[in-house]
Design a protein around this motif. Structure first.
Motif, short mmCIF file in Angstrom:
data_model
loop_
_atom_site.label_atom_id
_atom_site.label_comp_id
_atom_site.label_asym_id
_atom_site.label_seq_id
_atom_site.Cartn_x
_atom_site.Cartn_y
_atom_site.Cartn_z
N CYS A 1 0.85 -1.20 0.00
CA CYS A 1 0.00 0.00 0.00
C CYS A 1 0.88 1.25 0.00
CB CYS A 1 -0.91 0.00 1.24
SG CYS A 1 -1.72 1.58 1.53
N PHE A 2 0.68 2.12 -0.98
CA PHE A 2 1.51 3.33 -1.07
C PHE A 2 0.66 4.58 -0.84
CE2 PHE A 2 0.31 4.37 -5.52
CZ PHE A 2 -0.29 3.16 -5.86
N THR B 1 -6.96 5.69 -3.44
CA THR B 1 -8.06 5.21 -4.29
C THR B 1 -9.19 4.64 -3.42
OG1 THR B 1 -6.38 4.63 -5.90
CG2 THR B 1 -8.58 3.77 -6.30
N CYS B 2 -8.81 3.93 -2.35
CA CYS B 2 -9.83 3.34 -1.47
C CYS B 2 -10.65 4.45 -0.81
CB CYS B 2 -9.19 2.45 -0.40
SG CYS B 2 -7.85 3.21 0.52
N ILE C 1 -4.75 2.07 7.71
CA ILE C 1 -3.69 1.21 7.16
C ILE C 1 -2.32 1.78 7.51
CG2 ILE C 1 -2.70 0.38 4.98
CD1 ILE C 1 -5.62 0.29 3.93
N CYS D 1 -8.64 -1.08 -5.14
CA CYS D 1 -7.25 -0.97 -4.69
C CYS D 1 -6.29 -1.51 -5.75
CB CYS D 1 -7.08 -1.75 -3.38
SG CYS D 1 -5.36 -1.86 -2.87
N PRO D 2 -5.31 -0.72 -6.20
CA PRO D 2 -4.40 -1.19 -7.25
C PRO D 2 -3.38 -2.22 -6.77
CG PRO D 2 -3.77 1.01 -6.54
CD PRO D 2 -5.03 0.67 -5.81
N ALA E 1 -4.49 -4.88 -1.77
CA ALA E 1 -4.32 -4.88 -0.30
C ALA E 1 -5.62 -5.26 0.41
CB ALA E 1 -3.84 -3.51 0.17
N PRO F 1 -8.47 -3.43 1.51
CA PRO F 1 -8.69 -2.66 2.75
C PRO F 1 -9.92 -3.12 3.52
CG PRO F 1 -8.39 -1.19 0.85
CD PRO F 1 -8.48 -2.58 0.31
S1 SF4 Z 1 -6.28 1.89 -2.58
FE1 SF4 Z 1 -4.90 0.25 -1.86
S2 SF4 Z 1 -2.83 1.07 -2.20
FE2 SF4 Z 1 -4.23 2.83 -2.34
S3 SF4 Z 1 -4.29 3.68 -0.22
FE3 SF4 Z 1 -5.97 2.22 -0.39
S4 SF4 Z 1 -5.15 0.27 0.38
FE4 SF4 Z 1 -3.39 1.61 -0.11
#
Ligand code: SF4
Ligand code: SF4
Length: 397
Positions: free
Chosen positions: A31-32, A36-37, A55, A85-86, A89, A91
């Motif tokens: 997760c960076f 997106t989430c 997270i 989520c790309p 992960a 969430p």
């Molecule tokens: S969409 Fe996935 S990678 Fe991006 S913040 Fe959320 S958990 Fe992290």
């Protein structure tokens, strides 16, 4: 509102994420914090950092902040975030694991931790507890009448009531301790003290509105769940909608609990002896019958959906998930079959054994409530109360 107490920052807990993984947390190492989430989460309209902030807490070891996050409990696992989520992960599942971790952290007995992290031991423990209740009840058994299904001659009513009271006391002590710990943590983080809830008429009004929204609208009324179902793109038959199935399970469980307590109350008041045959429309019996049907239907659909993994939110299941559903289902079905057996013209012998199984499993279900997912029935409304209180503050209500 009271200003947040100035406390020294706690050291980071680098064991937090590995510990969360024991509770089923998904791999969030990739997760960076892209957000997106957050963009897809229906809750982020009011909180532009959710769920990625939770997270982040896990990634850097901010255990105290994580356990004091009221938002953790407002997530209702719609799994919108998991779709987008790309980094895979997930969430949504991560939030579910974090709630399991929170239940175990608020519980000082460490029973909840064992239930979630040691599935084989937890299963054996559950079997031993059920066997203990069954043998304990059976040790005082009386005759099995062949004329009527005299279940309270077979297992004395007084023994069931006394055991039930002991079980309820354990549940209240463990439950209050856990909820108290959670409420203290969230209250300290939010800067909410007693005076903010009870200190003035305005504070009381604000707290009353927050309590209604948390308990009445969102918990009993399932408002958020209903909104999510209304926004589903895939058509789902009305009788299989997630909110309805969840609501029937919850209302069924609460209805059966209420019917049992009312029946006991009627006996104490000398109005009706427990076990006296009454017609179907007798209010307490009617409540028990309707609640039992709701619980049988709700738990059966929940089990089928989890088995088939029909929704993203039930793609992963833990032993604790199955155990809770199993206990609920067995309690509901044995109670319902017993209800039918009581009104058969000639009493079946198996009715006595069905009664013994029903009592043992129902006692276990109630006893385990503070240590399993069922505890969310109390944790969630308390957290939602803080969410609504914060909303009221923002709106200046
Ligand atoms: S969409 Fe996935 S990678 Fe991006 S913040 Fe959320 S958990 Fe992290
Ligand atoms: S599962 Fe929870 S965090 Fe994810 S989108 Fe739904 S409410 Fe938000």
């Amino acid at each position: 509102m009271t200003a947040p107490a100035a406390t020294a920052p706690r050291p980071l807990d680098l064991g937090l994420y590995p510990d969360l993984q024991r509770f089923g947390a998904t791999d969030i190492s990739a997760c960076f914090s892209c957000g997106t989430c957050t963009a897809s989460c229906p809750l982020s309209q009011t909180d532009t950092t959710f769920p990625r902030r939770i997270i982040r807490y896990a990634q850097v070891g901010m255990k105290d902040a994580l356990l004091a996050s009221k938002e953790l409990w407002s997530c209702y696992q719609c799994a919108e975030c998991a779709e987008t989520c790309p980094t895979q992960a997930d969430p949504s599942e991560f939030m579910a694991a974090t709630r399991r971790y929170a239940i175990a952290s608020y519980d000082r007995t460490r029973i909840a931790r064992m239930m979630y992290t040691r599935p084989v031991v937890a299963t054996l423990f559950a079997l031993v507890v059920a066997a203990f209740f069954a043998l304990f009840m059976y040790s005082a058994h009386g005759p099995q009448s062949g004329e009527t299904l005299a279940i309270f001659e077979f297992i004395p009513e007084g023994l069931i009531h006394d055991t039930g009271i002991v079980v309820m006391m354990v549940v209240f002590v463990a439950g209050f301790a856990g909820v108290g710990t959670m409420a203290r943590r969230i209250g300290r983080r939010e800067g909410v003290g007693w005076s903010d809830v009870l200190g003035s008429r305005a504070a009381l009004r604000r707290a009353g509105r927050a309590a209604w929204a948390a308990i009445g609208r969102d918990s009993l009324g399932q408002a958020r769940f209903r909104q999510e179902c209304a926004a589903e793109t895939e058509p789902v038959a009305w009788y299989r909608r997630r909110w309805l199935v969840h609501a029937l399970t919850m209302w069924g469980f609460l209805g059966l609990l209420a019917a049992t307590i009312l029946d006991y109350g009627l006996a104490l008041a000398g109005i009706k002896e427990t076990g006296t045959p009454v017609p179907i429309w007798y209010p307490v019996r009617l409540l028990g019958t309707i609640a039992g049907m709701a619980l049988v239907y709700g738990t059966t659909i929940l089990i089928i959906d989890r088995y088939r993994a029909t929704h993203r939110s039930v793609k992963r299941s833990t032993t604790a998930d199955w155990m809770l559903l199993g206990l609920l289902w067995v309690t509901a079905v044995t109670g319902f079959v017993l209800e039918l057996a009581l009104y058969l013209p000639s009493p079946p012998t198996w009715g006595y054994w069905m009664f013994l199984l029903h009592v043992a499993v129902a006692m276990e279900l109630v006893l385990f409530a503070p240590f399993m997912k069922l505890a969310h029935a109390v944790y969630r409304p308390v957290a939602l109360f803080y969410v609504e209180l914060a909303r009221g503050r923002q709106e200046g209500g």
